[in-house]
Motif scaffolding. Structure first.
Motif: not given
Ligand code: 6PG
Length: 229
Positions: A22, A50, A53-56, A59, A88, A91-93
């Motif tokens: 990140c 995973r 994904a939890t941390r979103q 983008d 992941w 469900v991500s942006r």
């Protein structure tokens, strides 16, 4: 030689690697507006995906590529892209148009040609994630096969007779993987120890010819590389 980082546990490895990824995305986006990430296949990166994904994480400025793929139907559960989407990406942006699975369902030759065409528009990757097999393979670059590390190698290879099923695969070449700022290997589990030792001794293995321009890091847990080894 790459930098070897041994983490206290697989959980610690996943957490710190997600932090680093990140942070690297932020740096890349500030520097050039986008973040090009190459995903590893196999089972080892699943926990990391995973966690992302939890941390979103991700983008519209993230662009997702794959280091390799198995020539199976597009929705087959053994596909690396199916694994990463389920863990992941779905469900991500990150918009679907920025998530580029290798079209391995087309067969290795056609898929390799298509993917090479798409990659023409991309300069260096920011981060390449890679796994390692017990024979020292990475992506789908296997011992006794072409690794595409010679100058002038194609960006994407059609792979046949792979020793790890399925036998037909598509892989980015070592030359294309090396067009990356950072190459991060993720290796956990006791089964990889012998190959790690061979790598550390300087044996020429598929893993040993893949490196990032700025850094190459091998992230290990203590099961793969016990303290004091
Ligand atoms: C694949 C992978 C392959 C993988 C290693 C390690 O499609 O199989 O890309 O290179 O990274 O085989 O696999 P594990 O993580 O499951 O041990």
């Amino acid at each position: 030689m790459p930098e070897w980082r041994v983490f206290a546990s697989a959980d610690a490895l996943v957490s710190e690697l997600a932090d680093a990824l990140c942070a690297e995305a932020k740096t890349a986006i500030v520097a050039h507006g986008v973040f090009h990430l190459v995903l590893a296949g196999g089972s080892t990166p699943l926990a990391l995906y995973r966690e992302l994904a939890t941390r979103q994480a991700g983008d519209a400025r993230w662009h997702i590529w794959y280091g390799d793929e198995r020539c199976l139907p597009a929705d087959h559960p053994e596909r690396n892209s199916v694994m990463a989407e389920a863990a992941w990406l779905a469900v991500s942006r990150i918009p679907p148009e920025n998530r580029r699975p290798i079209p391995a369902e087309l067969g290795a030759v056609e898929a390799a040609a298509r993917y090479a065409g798409w990659l023409k528009a991309v300069a260096d990757f920011d981060v390449v994630l890679l796994g390692m097999g017990e024979d020292g393979h990475t992506a789908s670059l296997f011992p006794d096969h072409d690794w595409g590390d010679a100058p002038g190698s194609p960006d994407v290879l059609a792979v046949f007779d792979a020793p790890k099923p399925p036998p037909e695969r598509v892989s980015l070449s070592a030359a294309r993987l090396n067009r990356s700022r950072r190459a991060w290997f993720v290796v956990t589990g006791s089964g990889k120890r012998e190959a790690l030792l061979r790598w550390k001794r300087g044996e020429k293995l598929p893993v040993s010819v893949v490196r990032g321009r700025l850094e190459t890091v091998v992230c290990l847990d203590q099961v793969a590389w016990p303290a004091g080894k």
